[in-house]
Enzyme design. Structure first.
Site, PDB file in Angstrom:
ATOM      1  N   GLY A 230      19.507  33.657   2.917  1.00 62.30           N
ATOM      2  CA  GLY A 230      20.047  32.964   4.078  1.00 62.30           C
ATOM      3  C   GLY A 230      19.664  31.506   4.204  1.00 62.30           C
ATOM      4  N   SER A 231      19.443  30.826   3.080  1.00 60.66           N
ATOM      5  CA  SER A 231      18.979  29.432   3.143  1.00 60.66           C
ATOM      6  C   SER A 231      20.018  28.515   3.793  1.00 60.66           C
ATOM      7  CB  SER A 231      18.626  28.918   1.747  1.00 60.66           C
ATOM      8  OG  SER A 231      19.760  28.935   0.891  1.00 60.66           O
ATOM      9  N   ASP A 275      24.170  36.198   8.355  1.00 63.34           N
ATOM     10  CA  ASP A 275      23.174  35.172   8.029  1.00 63.34           C
ATOM     11  C   ASP A 275      22.929  34.232   9.201  1.00 63.34           C
ATOM     12  OD1 ASP A 275      23.674  36.400   5.574  1.00 63.34           O
ATOM     13  OD2 ASP A 275      23.365  34.542   4.456  1.00 63.34           O
TER      14      ASP A 275
END
Length: 436
Positions: A230-231, A275
Protein backbone atom coordinates in the site's frame (compact mmCIF):
# COMPACT_ATOMS: atom_id res chain seq x y z
CA UNK A 1 47.25 -25.34 23.52
CA UNK A 2 49.42 -27.76 21.57
CA UNK A 3 48.93 -27.93 17.84
CA UNK A 4 50.68 -29.33 14.83
CA UNK A 5 50.05 -28.62 11.16
CA UNK A 6 51.48 -30.36 8.09
CA UNK A 7 51.21 -28.30 4.91
CA UNK A 8 51.83 -30.28 1.68
CA UNK A 9 53.26 -27.44 -0.35
CA UNK A 10 56.68 -26.59 -1.78
CA UNK A 11 57.74 -22.96 -1.47
CA UNK A 12 60.60 -20.96 -2.84
CA UNK A 13 62.13 -17.48 -2.51
CA UNK A 14 64.39 -17.45 -5.56
CA UNK A 15 64.04 -18.16 -9.24
CA UNK A 16 62.98 -16.52 -12.48
CA UNK A 17 59.27 -17.28 -12.03
CA UNK A 18 59.18 -15.15 -8.85
CA UNK A 19 60.76 -12.17 -10.57
CA UNK A 20 58.19 -12.35 -13.37
CA UNK A 21 55.32 -12.11 -10.87
CA UNK A 22 55.19 -8.64 -9.23
CA UNK A 23 52.68 -9.81 -6.61
CA UNK A 24 55.06 -12.55 -5.42
CA UNK A 25 57.88 -10.02 -5.07
CA UNK A 26 55.68 -7.71 -3.00
CA UNK A 27 54.48 -10.62 -0.86
CA UNK A 28 58.02 -11.70 -0.02
CA UNK A 29 58.96 -8.13 0.84
CA UNK A 30 56.00 -7.82 3.22
CA UNK A 31 56.75 -11.20 4.84
CA UNK A 32 60.38 -10.21 5.48
CA UNK A 33 61.62 -13.80 5.22
CA UNK A 34 65.20 -14.66 4.35
CA UNK A 35 64.77 -18.23 3.09
CA UNK A 36 62.28 -20.77 1.78
CA UNK A 37 62.39 -22.53 5.17
CA UNK A 38 61.28 -19.33 6.95
CA UNK A 39 58.47 -18.84 4.42
CA UNK A 40 57.25 -22.41 4.96
CA UNK A 41 57.33 -21.93 8.74
CA UNK A 42 55.34 -18.71 8.42
CA UNK A 43 52.70 -20.37 6.25
CA UNK A 44 52.35 -23.25 8.72
CA UNK A 45 52.18 -20.85 11.68
CA UNK A 46 49.41 -18.80 10.04
CA UNK A 47 47.45 -21.94 9.22
CA UNK A 48 47.87 -23.28 12.75
CA UNK A 49 46.81 -19.95 14.27
CA UNK A 50 43.68 -19.93 12.11
CA UNK A 51 42.76 -23.45 13.16
CA UNK A 52 43.27 -22.74 16.87
CA UNK A 53 41.28 -19.50 16.54
CA UNK A 54 38.45 -21.44 14.94
CA UNK A 55 38.44 -23.93 17.82
CA UNK A 56 38.30 -21.06 20.29
CA UNK A 57 35.42 -19.45 18.38
CA UNK A 58 33.49 -22.73 18.36
CA UNK A 59 33.78 -22.89 22.17
CA UNK A 60 32.82 -19.22 22.52
CA UNK A 61 30.57 -16.93 20.48
CA UNK A 62 30.75 -19.06 17.34
CA UNK A 63 32.52 -18.68 14.01
CA UNK A 64 29.46 -17.18 12.34
CA UNK A 65 29.40 -14.21 14.72
CA UNK A 66 32.97 -13.22 13.95
CA UNK A 67 32.54 -13.86 10.25
CA UNK A 68 29.43 -11.69 10.04
CA UNK A 69 31.17 -8.95 12.02
CA UNK A 70 33.96 -8.87 9.45
CA UNK A 71 31.37 -9.11 6.67
CA UNK A 72 29.58 -6.06 8.10
CA UNK A 73 32.78 -4.03 7.76
CA UNK A 74 33.17 -5.16 4.14
CA UNK A 75 29.56 -4.24 3.36
CA UNK A 76 29.91 -0.82 4.99
CA UNK A 77 33.07 -0.16 2.97
CA UNK A 78 31.45 -1.32 -0.27
CA UNK A 79 28.66 1.26 -0.03
CA UNK A 80 31.05 4.12 0.72
CA UNK A 81 30.31 4.76 4.41
CA UNK A 82 32.53 7.73 5.43
CA UNK A 83 35.17 7.23 8.18
CA UNK A 84 33.32 9.35 10.74
CA UNK A 85 30.25 7.09 10.53
CA UNK A 86 31.93 3.76 9.77
CA UNK A 87 32.06 2.20 13.25
CA UNK A 88 28.47 3.22 14.07
CA UNK A 89 27.13 1.79 10.80
CA UNK A 90 29.02 -1.48 11.36
CA UNK A 91 27.71 -1.72 14.93
CA UNK A 92 24.14 -1.07 13.77
CA UNK A 93 24.50 -3.66 10.99
CA UNK A 94 25.67 -6.30 13.46
CA UNK A 95 22.89 -5.42 15.90
CA UNK A 96 20.23 -5.65 13.17
CA UNK A 97 21.41 -9.07 11.99
CA UNK A 98 20.86 -7.96 8.38
CA UNK A 99 24.29 -7.66 6.74
CA UNK A 100 23.15 -6.29 3.39
CA UNK A 101 24.06 -3.31 1.18
CA UNK A 102 20.55 -1.82 1.41
CA UNK A 103 20.60 -2.04 5.21
CA UNK A 104 23.95 -0.23 5.42
CA UNK A 105 22.60 2.57 3.20
CA UNK A 106 19.43 2.75 5.31
CA UNK A 107 21.45 3.08 8.54
CA UNK A 108 23.79 5.67 7.04
CA UNK A 109 20.87 7.70 5.72
CA UNK A 110 19.23 7.64 9.14
CA UNK A 111 22.43 8.80 10.86
CA UNK A 112 22.94 11.61 8.37
CA UNK A 113 19.37 12.85 8.65
CA UNK A 114 19.46 12.69 12.45
CA UNK A 115 22.54 14.90 12.42
CA UNK A 116 21.48 17.24 9.63
CA UNK A 117 20.61 20.73 11.04
CA UNK A 118 16.94 21.33 10.50
CA UNK A 119 16.64 17.95 8.85
CA UNK A 120 13.49 15.87 8.73
CA UNK A 121 13.29 13.09 11.30
CA UNK A 122 13.13 9.53 10.03
CA UNK A 123 9.73 7.93 9.62
CA UNK A 124 10.69 5.02 11.88
CA UNK A 125 9.51 7.25 14.73
CA UNK A 126 6.48 8.53 12.85
CA UNK A 127 7.70 12.14 13.10
CA UNK A 128 5.85 15.38 13.21
CA UNK A 129 8.58 17.12 11.27
CA UNK A 130 8.64 20.09 8.94
CA UNK A 131 6.11 22.88 8.86
CA UNK A 132 3.07 20.71 8.10
CA UNK A 133 3.39 16.94 8.55
CA UNK A 134 0.90 14.26 7.62
CA UNK A 135 1.13 10.53 8.14
CA UNK A 136 -0.69 7.44 6.84
CA UNK A 137 -0.85 3.68 7.30
CA UNK A 138 0.13 0.92 4.93
CA UNK A 139 -1.76 -2.35 4.55
CA UNK A 140 -1.36 -6.10 4.76
CA UNK A 141 -4.13 -8.10 3.14
CA UNK A 142 -4.84 -11.24 5.11
CA UNK A 143 -7.59 -12.56 2.82
CA UNK A 144 -9.28 -11.47 -0.41
CA UNK A 145 -6.67 -10.20 -2.86
CA UNK A 146 -8.11 -9.77 -6.38
CA UNK A 147 -11.51 -11.06 -5.21
CA UNK A 148 -12.02 -7.58 -3.73
CA UNK A 149 -12.02 -6.11 -7.26
CA UNK A 150 -14.99 -8.38 -8.05
CA UNK A 151 -17.02 -7.14 -5.08
CA UNK A 152 -16.05 -9.80 -2.55
CA UNK A 153 -14.91 -9.23 1.01
CA UNK A 154 -11.30 -8.52 1.84
CA UNK A 155 -9.74 -8.60 5.31
CA UNK A 156 -6.76 -6.33 5.90
CA UNK A 157 -4.63 -4.96 8.73
CA UNK A 158 -2.69 -1.66 8.96
CA UNK A 159 1.05 -1.07 8.89
CA UNK A 160 1.77 1.75 11.29
CA UNK A 161 3.23 5.00 9.95
CA UNK A 162 3.95 3.73 6.44
CA UNK A 163 4.39 7.24 5.02
CA UNK A 164 5.08 10.71 6.38
CA UNK A 165 4.78 13.89 4.30
CA UNK A 166 5.90 17.38 5.21
CA UNK A 167 5.66 20.48 3.07
CA UNK A 168 6.00 24.25 2.98
CA UNK A 169 4.91 26.84 0.48
CA UNK A 170 7.63 28.36 -1.72
CA UNK A 171 7.78 31.07 -4.37
CA UNK A 172 9.54 29.41 -7.31
CA UNK A 173 8.40 25.90 -8.26
CA UNK A 174 6.91 22.75 -6.74
CA UNK A 175 9.48 20.17 -5.73
CA UNK A 176 9.04 16.61 -4.45
CA UNK A 177 11.72 14.60 -2.65
CA UNK A 178 10.99 10.94 -1.91
CA UNK A 179 13.02 9.04 0.69
CA UNK A 180 12.66 5.25 0.52
CA UNK A 181 13.40 2.55 3.13
CA UNK A 182 16.53 1.34 1.34
CA UNK A 183 18.12 4.71 2.11
CA UNK A 184 17.76 6.09 -1.41
CA UNK A 185 16.47 9.57 -2.02
CA UNK A 186 15.07 10.72 -5.34
CA UNK A 187 13.75 13.99 -6.69
CA UNK A 188 10.53 13.74 -8.67
CA UNK A 189 9.06 16.31 -11.05
CA UNK A 190 5.33 16.68 -10.26
CA UNK A 191 3.43 16.62 -13.56
CA UNK A 192 -0.24 15.85 -14.14
CA UNK A 193 0.57 13.60 -17.08
CA UNK A 194 3.27 11.74 -15.14
CA UNK A 195 2.75 8.44 -13.36
CA UNK A 196 3.71 7.49 -9.84
CA UNK A 197 3.85 9.81 -6.87
CA UNK A 198 4.75 12.82 -9.05
CA UNK A 199 1.50 12.48 -10.97
CA UNK A 200 -0.45 12.00 -7.74
CA UNK A 201 1.03 15.16 -6.20
CA UNK A 202 0.15 17.23 -9.28
CA UNK A 203 -3.37 15.77 -9.23
CA UNK A 204 -3.81 16.54 -5.51
CA UNK A 205 -2.70 20.15 -6.00
CA UNK A 206 -5.18 20.54 -8.84
CA UNK A 207 -8.06 18.89 -6.94
CA UNK A 208 -7.48 21.05 -3.87
CA UNK A 209 -7.71 24.20 -5.99
CA UNK A 210 -4.06 25.12 -5.46
CA UNK A 211 -3.02 25.52 -9.11
CA UNK A 212 -0.55 28.38 -9.46
CA UNK A 213 0.85 27.95 -5.94
CA UNK A 214 4.14 26.17 -5.28
CA UNK A 215 5.27 23.81 -2.54
CA UNK A 216 8.39 22.04 -1.35
CA UNK A 217 7.19 18.51 -0.47
CA UNK A 218 9.17 15.78 1.28
CA UNK A 219 7.76 12.26 1.43
CA UNK A 220 9.34 9.57 3.60
CA UNK A 221 8.27 5.97 3.08
CA UNK A 222 8.69 3.24 5.69
CA UNK A 223 7.32 0.52 3.41
CA UNK A 224 9.09 -0.44 0.18
CA UNK A 225 7.52 0.60 -3.12
CA UNK A 226 5.67 -1.92 -5.33
CA UNK A 227 5.78 -4.64 -2.67
CA UNK A 228 2.01 -5.03 -2.20
CA UNK A 229 1.97 -3.08 1.07
CA UNK A 230 0.00 0.00 0.00
CA UNK A 231 2.87 2.44 -0.54
CA UNK A 232 1.06 4.54 -3.19
CA UNK A 233 -2.12 4.89 -1.12
CA UNK A 234 -0.20 5.78 2.03
CA UNK A 235 1.80 8.36 0.05
CA UNK A 236 -1.33 10.07 -1.28
CA UNK A 237 -3.06 10.09 2.13
CA UNK A 238 0.04 11.50 3.84
CA UNK A 239 0.38 14.27 1.23
CA UNK A 240 -3.31 15.20 1.41
CA UNK A 241 -3.13 15.38 5.20
CA UNK A 242 -0.02 17.55 5.05
CA UNK A 243 -1.83 20.02 2.78
CA UNK A 244 -4.85 19.90 5.07
CA UNK A 245 -2.74 20.83 8.10
CA UNK A 246 -0.70 23.52 6.36
CA UNK A 247 -3.65 25.28 4.76
CA UNK A 248 -6.31 24.38 7.37
CA UNK A 249 -8.63 22.94 4.74
CA UNK A 250 -10.84 21.13 7.25
CA UNK A 251 -10.82 17.79 5.41
CA UNK A 252 -12.39 14.90 7.33
CA UNK A 253 -11.37 11.26 6.92
CA UNK A 254 -14.09 10.64 4.34
CA UNK A 255 -12.84 13.47 2.13
CA UNK A 256 -9.21 12.34 2.50
CA UNK A 257 -10.19 8.77 1.62
CA UNK A 258 -12.18 9.86 -1.46
CA UNK A 259 -9.28 11.91 -2.84
CA UNK A 260 -6.80 9.10 -2.13
CA UNK A 261 -9.09 6.64 -3.95
CA UNK A 262 -9.02 8.88 -7.03
CA UNK A 263 -5.22 8.90 -6.79
CA UNK A 264 -5.28 5.09 -6.63
CA UNK A 265 -7.26 5.07 -9.88
CA UNK A 266 -4.46 7.05 -11.50
CA UNK A 267 -1.90 4.57 -10.18
CA UNK A 268 -3.67 1.24 -10.64
CA UNK A 269 -6.60 1.67 -13.01
CA UNK A 270 -9.40 -0.19 -11.21
CA UNK A 271 -8.46 -0.49 -7.52
CA UNK A 272 -10.68 -2.19 -4.96
CA UNK A 273 -10.43 0.73 -2.55
CA UNK A 274 -8.93 -1.26 0.31
CA UNK A 275 -5.49 0.39 0.14
CA UNK A 276 -6.67 3.98 0.50
CA UNK A 277 -9.21 2.95 3.15
CA UNK A 278 -6.52 1.32 5.31
CA UNK A 279 -4.17 4.25 4.67
CA UNK A 280 -6.83 6.68 5.90
CA UNK A 281 -8.41 4.88 8.85
CA UNK A 282 -5.58 2.65 10.05
CA UNK A 283 -7.74 -0.06 11.60
CA UNK A 284 -8.19 -3.79 10.97
CA UNK A 285 -11.21 -3.97 8.68
CA UNK A 286 -13.43 -6.26 6.68
CA UNK A 287 -14.09 -4.38 3.45
CA UNK A 288 -16.43 -4.72 0.51
CA UNK A 289 -16.51 -1.78 -1.84
CA UNK A 290 -20.13 -1.98 -3.02
CA UNK A 291 -21.61 -2.85 0.37
CA UNK A 292 -23.25 -0.38 2.71
CA UNK A 293 -21.39 0.28 4.86
CA UNK A 294 -18.26 -0.74 2.97
CA UNK A 295 -16.13 -0.86 6.13
CA UNK A 296 -16.61 -3.17 9.10
CA UNK A 297 -13.93 -2.53 11.77
CA UNK A 298 -12.49 -5.61 13.53
CA UNK A 299 -11.85 -4.99 17.23
CA UNK A 300 -8.68 -6.76 18.41
CA UNK A 301 -7.28 -7.02 21.91
CA UNK A 302 -3.82 -7.36 20.34
CA UNK A 303 -2.36 -7.50 16.87
CA UNK A 304 -1.73 -11.07 15.68
CA UNK A 305 1.91 -12.28 15.58
CA UNK A 306 2.49 -11.62 11.89
CA UNK A 307 5.75 -11.51 9.96
CA UNK A 308 5.77 -9.51 6.73
CA UNK A 309 8.69 -10.01 4.33
CA UNK A 310 9.36 -8.17 1.05
CA UNK A 311 10.89 -10.17 -1.79
CA UNK A 312 12.63 -7.22 -3.43
CA UNK A 313 10.98 -8.07 -6.75
CA UNK A 314 8.46 -5.43 -7.74
CA UNK A 315 4.86 -6.48 -8.28
CA UNK A 316 2.96 -4.00 -10.43
CA UNK A 317 -0.65 -3.94 -9.27
CA UNK A 318 -2.09 -2.61 -12.52
CA UNK A 319 -0.43 -5.39 -14.54
CA UNK A 320 -1.61 -8.14 -12.19
CA UNK A 321 -5.19 -6.80 -12.00
CA UNK A 322 -5.38 -6.56 -15.80
CA UNK A 323 -3.98 -10.07 -16.24
CA UNK A 324 -6.53 -11.55 -13.81
CA UNK A 325 -9.32 -9.64 -15.57
CA UNK A 326 -8.28 -11.08 -18.93
CA UNK A 327 -8.29 -14.63 -17.55
CA UNK A 328 -11.60 -13.96 -15.78
CA UNK A 329 -13.19 -12.96 -19.10
CA UNK A 330 -12.20 -16.33 -20.58
CA UNK A 331 -13.06 -18.51 -17.55
CA UNK A 332 -15.77 -16.54 -15.78
CA UNK A 333 -17.50 -19.46 -14.05
CA UNK A 334 -14.25 -20.93 -12.71
CA UNK A 335 -12.94 -17.60 -11.50
CA UNK A 336 -16.27 -16.68 -9.91
CA UNK A 337 -16.11 -19.95 -7.98
CA UNK A 338 -12.61 -19.08 -6.73
CA UNK A 339 -13.70 -15.56 -5.76
CA UNK A 340 -16.73 -16.94 -3.91
CA UNK A 341 -14.47 -19.29 -1.96
CA UNK A 342 -12.11 -16.43 -1.12
CA UNK A 343 -15.11 -14.37 0.02
CA UNK A 344 -16.09 -17.13 2.45
CA UNK A 345 -12.52 -17.37 3.70
CA UNK A 346 -12.41 -13.61 4.37
CA UNK A 347 -15.66 -13.77 6.35
CA UNK A 348 -14.54 -16.81 8.35
CA UNK A 349 -11.12 -15.23 8.86
CA UNK A 350 -12.67 -12.08 10.31
CA UNK A 351 -14.46 -14.12 12.95
CA UNK A 352 -11.35 -16.15 13.76
CA UNK A 353 -9.24 -12.99 13.96
CA UNK A 354 -11.62 -11.34 16.42
CA UNK A 355 -11.58 -14.52 18.53
CA UNK A 356 -7.79 -14.87 18.38
CA UNK A 357 -8.12 -18.33 16.82
CA UNK A 358 -4.70 -18.49 15.21
CA UNK A 359 -4.92 -22.14 14.21
CA UNK A 360 -7.98 -21.44 12.07
CA UNK A 361 -6.48 -18.25 10.62
CA UNK A 362 -3.28 -20.08 9.68
CA UNK A 363 -5.16 -22.84 7.91
CA UNK A 364 -7.27 -20.32 6.01
CA UNK A 365 -4.14 -18.42 4.98
CA UNK A 366 -2.66 -21.57 3.47
CA UNK A 367 -5.85 -22.29 1.54
CA UNK A 368 -6.06 -18.69 0.34
CA UNK A 369 -2.47 -18.82 -0.91
CA UNK A 370 -3.33 -21.91 -2.94
CA UNK A 371 -6.24 -20.06 -4.52
CA UNK A 372 -4.02 -17.08 -5.36
CA UNK A 373 -1.57 -19.49 -6.96
CA UNK A 374 -4.47 -20.86 -9.00
CA UNK A 375 -5.18 -17.29 -10.14
CA UNK A 376 -1.56 -17.26 -11.44
CA UNK A 377 -0.42 -14.28 -9.38
CA UNK A 378 2.20 -16.13 -7.31
CA UNK A 379 5.82 -16.54 -8.40
CA UNK A 380 8.57 -19.11 -7.72
CA UNK A 381 10.22 -16.63 -5.36
CA UNK A 382 7.01 -16.03 -3.38
CA UNK A 383 6.49 -19.80 -3.18
CA UNK A 384 10.01 -20.14 -1.79
CA UNK A 385 9.34 -17.45 0.84
CA UNK A 386 6.08 -19.10 1.89
CA UNK A 387 7.88 -22.44 2.18
CA UNK A 388 10.66 -20.93 4.31
CA UNK A 389 8.11 -19.33 6.64
CA UNK A 390 6.11 -22.54 7.09
CA UNK A 391 9.19 -24.71 7.63
CA UNK A 392 10.44 -22.20 10.23
CA UNK A 393 7.30 -22.44 12.35
CA UNK A 394 4.57 -20.31 10.74
CA UNK A 395 1.11 -21.86 11.08
CA UNK A 396 0.04 -20.07 7.90
CA UNK A 397 1.78 -18.11 5.14
CA UNK A 398 0.66 -16.56 1.87
CA UNK A 399 1.47 -13.83 -0.60
CA UNK A 400 -0.09 -10.49 0.25
CA UNK A 401 -1.16 -7.87 -2.28
CA UNK A 402 -1.52 -8.17 -6.02
CA UNK A 403 1.34 -10.64 -6.47
CA UNK A 404 3.71 -11.01 -9.40
CA UNK A 405 6.41 -10.18 -6.87
CA UNK A 406 5.95 -8.15 -3.73
CA UNK A 407 5.60 -9.62 -0.25
CA UNK A 408 4.35 -12.44 1.90
CA UNK A 409 2.66 -12.47 5.31
CA UNK A 410 3.09 -15.31 7.82
CA UNK A 411 1.23 -16.02 11.08
CA UNK A 412 3.76 -17.05 13.70
CA UNK A 413 2.43 -17.59 17.22
CA UNK A 414 5.53 -18.16 19.37
CA UNK A 415 7.84 -18.36 16.35
CA UNK A 416 8.16 -14.76 15.13
CA UNK A 417 11.91 -14.55 15.82
CA UNK A 418 12.67 -17.86 14.08
CA UNK A 419 10.65 -17.02 10.99
CA UNK A 420 12.14 -13.52 10.73
CA UNK A 421 15.66 -14.93 11.08
CA UNK A 422 15.04 -17.56 8.40
CA UNK A 423 13.65 -15.05 5.92
CA UNK A 424 16.41 -12.53 6.64
CA UNK A 425 18.99 -15.24 6.22
CA UNK A 426 17.54 -15.99 2.79
CA UNK A 427 18.04 -12.34 1.81
CA UNK A 428 14.52 -10.93 2.32
CA UNK A 429 13.58 -7.72 4.09
CA UNK A 430 11.32 -7.79 7.15
CA UNK A 431 8.73 -5.00 7.29
CA UNK A 432 7.52 -4.23 10.80
CA UNK A 433 3.77 -3.73 11.12
CA UNK A 434 4.13 -1.75 14.34
CA UNK A 435 6.78 0.70 15.46
CA UNK A 436 9.03 -0.43 18.26
Amino acid sequence: LDGELVVPVKVGTVGGALHSNPAATVGLAIAGVQSAAELAEMMAAVGLAQNLAALRALLGGGIQKGHMSLHARSVAASVGVPPESFDRVVAALNESGVIKDWKAREILDRLERDERPGGVAVPANCPKSGSAPGSAWGKVILFGEHAAVYDRHVLALPIECAAVASLREVDDETRLTVSEPAGTERHVVPRTAAGGVGGMLAYIIERLGLAGRHFDVRLELRVPVAMGLGSSASASVAIVRAFDQLLELGLDDEAVNALAYDCEKLAHGDPSGIDNTLATYGKPILFRRNASPAIKPIELSAMPPLVVAASGTRGITRDQVNAVRERFSRMRASYDAVFDQMDGIALAGAGALAAGDYATIGGLMNVCHGLLNALQVSTPELERMVDIARRSGAVGAKLTGAGGGGSIVALCPGTVAQVEEALRGAGYRIVRMQLE
